[in-house]
Scaffold this motif. Structure first.
Motif, PDB file in Angstrom:
ATOM      1  N   GLU A   1       0.858  -1.194   0.000  1.00 62.01           N
ATOM      2  CA  GLU A   1       0.000   0.000   0.000  1.00 62.01           C
ATOM      3  C   GLU A   1       0.889   1.237   0.000  1.00 62.01           C
ATOM      4  OE1 GLU A   1      -2.973  -0.143   3.090  1.00 62.01           O
ATOM      5  OE2 GLU A   1      -3.544  -2.170   2.462  1.00 62.01           O
ATOM      6  N   VAL A   2       0.518   2.196  -0.835  1.00 60.11           N
ATOM      7  CA  VAL A   2       1.345   3.392  -0.994  1.00 60.11           C
ATOM      8  C   VAL A   2       0.442   4.619  -0.864  1.00 60.11           C
ATOM      9  CG1 VAL A   2       2.474   4.682  -2.859  1.00 60.11           C
ATOM     10  CG2 VAL A   2       3.157   2.335  -2.419  1.00 60.11           C
ATOM     11  N   PRO A   3       0.905   5.698  -0.186  1.00 54.77           N
ATOM     12  CA  PRO A   3       0.070   6.898  -0.079  1.00 54.77           C
ATOM     13  C   PRO A   3      -0.249   7.477  -1.459  1.00 54.77           C
ATOM     14  CG  PRO A   3       2.027   7.074   1.316  1.00 54.77           C
ATOM     15  CD  PRO A   3       2.193   5.833   0.498  1.00 54.77           C
ATOM     16  N   LYS A   4      -1.428   8.097  -1.541  1.00 49.99           N
ATOM     17  CA  LYS A   4      -1.931   8.585  -2.836  1.00 49.99           C
ATOM     18  C   LYS A   4      -0.949   9.530  -3.542  1.00 49.99           C
ATOM     19  CE  LYS A   4      -6.185   9.914  -5.001  1.00 49.99           C
ATOM     20  NZ  LYS A   4      -7.523  10.394  -4.927  1.00 49.99           N
ATOM     21  N   ASP A   5      -0.288  10.380  -2.759  1.00 50.23           N
ATOM     22  CA  ASP A   5       0.606  11.353  -3.412  1.00 50.23           C
ATOM     23  C   ASP A   5       1.881  10.716  -3.970  1.00 50.23           C
ATOM     24  OD1 ASP A   5       1.631  10.794  -0.927  1.00 50.23           O
ATOM     25  OD2 ASP A   5       2.279  12.846  -0.507  1.00 50.23           O
ATOM     26  N   GLN A   6       2.075   9.423  -3.706  1.00 47.93           N
ATOM     27  CA  GLN A   6       3.262   8.755  -4.265  1.00 47.93           C
ATOM     28  C   GLN A   6       2.906   7.702  -5.316  1.00 47.93           C
ATOM     29  OE1 GLN A   6       5.415   7.180  -0.838  1.00 47.93           O
ATOM     30  NE2 GLN A   6       5.111   9.141   0.200  1.00 47.93           N
ATOM     31  N   ILE A   7       1.611   7.500  -5.511  1.00 47.30           N
ATOM     32  CA  ILE A   7       1.168   6.347  -6.305  1.00 47.30           C
ATOM     33  C   ILE A   7       1.636   6.424  -7.770  1.00 47.30           C
ATOM     34  CG2 ILE A   7      -1.156   7.143  -7.070  1.00 47.30           C
ATOM     35  CD1 ILE A   7      -0.629   3.766  -5.396  1.00 47.30           C
ATOM     36  N   SER A   8       1.828   7.653  -8.273  1.00 48.95           N
ATOM     37  CA  SER A   8       2.210   7.822  -9.691  1.00 48.95           C
ATOM     38  C   SER A   8       3.609   7.317 -10.022  1.00 48.95           C
ATOM     39  CB  SER A   8       2.136   9.288 -10.085  1.00 48.95           C
ATOM     40  OG  SER A   8       0.867   9.759  -9.841  1.00 48.95           O
ATOM     41  N   ALA A   9       4.346   6.898  -8.992  1.00 44.05           N
ATOM     42  CA  ALA A   9       5.706   6.388  -9.244  1.00 44.05           C
ATOM     43  C   ALA A   9       5.696   4.886  -9.496  1.00 44.05           C
ATOM     44  CB  ALA A   9       6.596   6.704  -8.039  1.00 44.05           C
ATOM     45  N   TYR A  10       4.501   4.272  -9.479  1.00 49.25           N
ATOM     46  CA  TYR A  10       4.432   2.806  -9.479  1.00 49.25           C
ATOM     47  C   TYR A  10       3.493   2.248 -10.545  1.00 49.25           C
ATOM     48  CZ  TYR A  10       6.444   3.330  -4.818  1.00 49.25           C
ATOM     49  OH  TYR A  10       7.268   3.653  -3.775  1.00 49.25           O
ATOM     50  N   GLY A  11       3.598   0.926 -10.727  1.00 48.93           N
ATOM     51  CA  GLY A  11       2.539   0.175 -11.377  1.00 48.93           C
ATOM     52  C   GLY A  11       1.480  -0.061 -10.311  1.00 48.93           C
ATOM     53  N   VAL A  12       0.203   0.144 -10.655  1.00 51.98           N
ATOM     54  CA  VAL A  12      -0.858   0.059  -9.639  1.00 51.98           C
ATOM     55  C   VAL A  12      -1.902  -0.958 -10.096  1.00 51.98           C
ATOM     56  CG1 VAL A  12      -2.542   1.397  -8.306  1.00 51.98           C
ATOM     57  CG2 VAL A  12      -0.454   2.497  -9.130  1.00 51.98           C
ATOM     58  N   VAL A  13      -2.389  -1.780  -9.144  1.00 50.81           N
ATOM     59  CA  VAL A  13      -3.318  -2.835  -9.529  1.00 50.81           C
ATOM     60  C   VAL A  13      -4.747  -2.556  -9.057  1.00 50.81           C
ATOM     61  CG1 VAL A  13      -1.511  -4.612  -9.475  1.00 50.81           C
ATOM     62  CG2 VAL A  13      -2.944  -4.277  -7.449  1.00 50.81           C
ATOM     63  N   ASP A  14      -5.685  -3.124  -9.801  1.00 45.22           N
ATOM     64  CA  ASP A  14      -7.063  -3.236  -9.346  1.00 45.22           C
ATOM     65  C   ASP A  14      -7.198  -4.722  -9.007  1.00 45.22           C
ATOM     66  OD1 ASP A  14      -9.764  -3.166  -8.936  1.00 45.22           O
ATOM     67  OD2 ASP A  14     -10.243  -3.346 -11.073  1.00 45.22           O
ATOM     68  N   ALA A  15      -7.560  -5.046  -7.768  1.00 43.04           N
ATOM     69  CA  ALA A  15      -7.499  -6.452  -7.371  1.00 43.04           C
ATOM     70  C   ALA A  15      -8.567  -6.792  -6.354  1.00 43.04           C
ATOM     71  CB  ALA A  15      -6.126  -6.730  -6.766  1.00 43.04           C
ATOM     72  N   GLU A  16      -8.937  -8.084  -6.305  1.00 38.25           N
ATOM     73  CA  GLU A  16      -9.894  -8.502  -5.266  1.00 38.25           C
ATOM     74  C   GLU A  16      -9.231  -9.519  -4.350  1.00 38.25           C
ATOM     75  OE1 GLU A  16     -13.236 -10.617  -7.002  1.00 38.25           O
ATOM     76  OE2 GLU A  16     -11.937 -11.259  -8.631  1.00 38.25           O
ATOM     77  N   LEU A  17      -9.578  -9.421  -3.068  1.00 35.42           N
ATOM     78  CA  LEU A  17      -8.975 -10.327  -2.088  1.00 35.42           C
ATOM     79  C   LEU A  17      -9.371 -11.766  -2.384  1.00 35.42           C
ATOM     80  CD1 LEU A  17      -9.391  -8.663   1.405  1.00 35.42           C
ATOM     81  CD2 LEU A  17      -7.287  -9.630   0.463  1.00 35.42           C
ATOM     82  N   VAL A  18      -8.439 -12.669  -2.214  1.00 37.79           N
ATOM     83  CA  VAL A  18      -8.757 -14.096  -2.320  1.00 37.79           C
ATOM     84  C   VAL A  18      -9.124 -14.544  -0.905  1.00 37.79           C
ATOM     85  CG1 VAL A  18      -7.826 -16.383  -2.852  1.00 37.79           C
ATOM     86  CG2 VAL A  18      -7.102 -14.400  -4.193  1.00 37.79           C
ATOM     87  N   ALA A  19     -10.333 -15.060  -0.773  1.00 43.47           N
ATOM     88  CA  ALA A  19     -10.817 -15.405   0.564  1.00 43.47           C
ATOM     89  C   ALA A  19     -10.190 -16.715   1.062  1.00 43.47           C
ATOM     90  CB  ALA A  19     -12.331 -15.530   0.536  1.00 43.47           C
ATOM     91  N   ASP A  20     -10.096 -16.846   2.349  1.00 42.85           N
ATOM     92  CA  ASP A  20      -9.705 -18.111   2.993  1.00 42.85           C
ATOM     93  C   ASP A  20      -8.441 -18.740   2.442  1.00 42.85           C
ATOM     94  OD1 ASP A  20     -11.863 -18.055   4.622  1.00 42.85           O
ATOM     95  OD2 ASP A  20     -13.143 -19.203   3.252  1.00 42.85           O
ATOM     96  N   ASN A  21      -7.400 -17.968   2.321  1.00 43.95           N
ATOM     97  CA  ASN A  21      -6.178 -18.565   1.796  1.00 43.95           C
ATOM     98  C   ASN A  21      -5.100 -18.692   2.853  1.00 43.95           C
ATOM     99  OD1 ASN A  21      -4.430 -16.025   1.687  1.00 43.95           O
ATOM    100  ND2 ASN A  21      -6.354 -15.429   0.771  1.00 43.95           N
ATOM    101  N   GLY A  22      -5.478 -18.417   4.112  1.00 46.19           N
ATOM    102  CA  GLY A  22      -4.521 -18.559   5.207  1.00 46.19           C
ATOM    103  C   GLY A  22      -3.446 -17.488   5.209  1.00 46.19           C
ATOM    104  N   ARG A  23      -3.663 -16.401   4.480  1.00 48.89           N
ATOM    105  CA  ARG A  23      -2.636 -15.351   4.458  1.00 48.89           C
ATOM    106  C   ARG A  23      -3.177 -14.031   5.011  1.00 48.89           C
ATOM    107  NH1 ARG A  23      -1.206 -18.544   0.349  1.00 48.89           N
ATOM    108  NH2 ARG A  23       0.977 -19.203   0.312  1.00 48.89           N
TER     109      ARG A  23
END
Ligand code: G1P
Length: 294
Positions: free
Chosen positions: A162-184
């Motif tokens: 997780e990266v603060p919004k004002d720094q996000i433009s320095a990265y590749g950013v994902v749209d993602a959904e949590l995988v449930a019940d994976n023990g992590r």
């Protein structure tokens, strides 16, 4: 059976302009954090994750990287004759434990392009990519954490943070959904989309890609298929997005602390914290810092 990962690719052909003039005549990857070059942190992480075949994608002026991982007969002889056994084992340790090969990236055309240069050396196998600018201190090496996910799903896995919004433009950013019940403990995601260096208002989330990847070999076709993207360069993020069309990709919020050693402030933070944690330096350095900061 899910094929094992034996190889790690280290893109190291960048010009290191953020560290000029230090990088005018020496590669950024050889800048020392305390007493170890940046790239060695990544190589040791690969080694401690069970990967011994190292592929370094280099460019002009990078021969000191090759010398560093090579055997140094003169130095070993000197240390041996002076009975400096600790230093000797440090110098020998890394060249003995890994196999390194090198391939040139003649032009710096982007991270995707750098990775594609390793295609023939990697072959039809899954592999890791490690960006040595990102140093990750963790109990379980970050690459090992990603490999555990890969070995379960048999799909590509990216390190996320997780990266603060004002720094996000320095990265590749994902749209993602949590995988449930994976023990992590809610750290594993299935990626839906991703974008390289978005404007803060266009970022699909605050989850940034950090420089550790486990990739399946289809990535090479995907890199060939994508046009230049952000900064006019062939981006790995764009190739991964292309791969999402017919392959799942996972993302893991890894456990550990990441230092952006490709940035001056991040580099200084890593230097100070690593020095403070050293048993041979930490106490004296802490005392010294108190006098400076008083
Ligand atoms: C690269 C990747 C980016 C990733 C970043 C992590 O960018 O292109 O997706 O978020 O590494 O450090 P670079 O920092 O090389 O511009």
């Amino acid at each position: 059976m899910i094929p094992k990962v034996h190889k790690a690719v280290f893109p190291a052909a960048g010009l290191g302009t953020r560290f000029l003039p230090a990088t005018k005549a020496q590669p950024k990857e050889m800048l020392p954090v305390v007493d170890k070059p940046l790239i060695q942190y990544g190589v040791e992480e690969a080694m401690h994750s069970g990967i011994q075949d190292i592929i370094i994608v280099t460019g002009r002026g990078k021969s000191s990287i090759e010398d560093h991982f090579d055997v140094s007969f003169e130095l070993e002889h000197l240390l041996e004759s002076k009975n400096k056994t600790d230093m000797l084992s440090q110098v020998r340790g890394i060249s003995e434990m890994i196999d390194v090969c090198y391939i040139r990236q003649k032009e710096a055309l982007g991270l995707g392009h750098a990775v594609s240069r390793a295609k023939d050396l990697v072959g039809p196998e899954p592999f890791a990519v490690i960006l040595s600018d990102d140093i990750i201190a963790s109990e379980i090496p970050c690459v090992r954490q990603l490999l555990d996910v890969y070995e379960y799903y048999g799909a590509s896995v990216l390190a996320l943070m997780e990266v603060p919004k004002d720094q996000i433009s320095a990265y590749g950013v994902v749209d993602a959904e949590l995988v449930a019940d994976n023990g992590r403990e809610n750290r594993l995601y299935r990626i839906r989309n991703m974008v390289e260096k978005p404007k803060p208002e266009d970022a699909p989330s605050n989850l940034a890609i950090i420089g550790r990847y486990i990739l399946t070999p289809e990535i090479f076709e995907c890199i060939e298929a994508v046009p230049p993207g952000s900064g006019g360069e062939i981006q790995l993020t764009d190739a991964l997005k292309y791969m999402l069309r017919n392959r799942p990709i996972y993302g893991l919020k890894f456990e550990g602390k990441r230092y952006d050693a490709g940035d001056k402030l991040g580099f200084l933070k890593a230097t100070v914290e690593f020095a403070l944690n050293r048993h041979d330096l930490g106490d004296q350095f802490r005392e010294y810092l108190k006098t400076v900061c008083a």
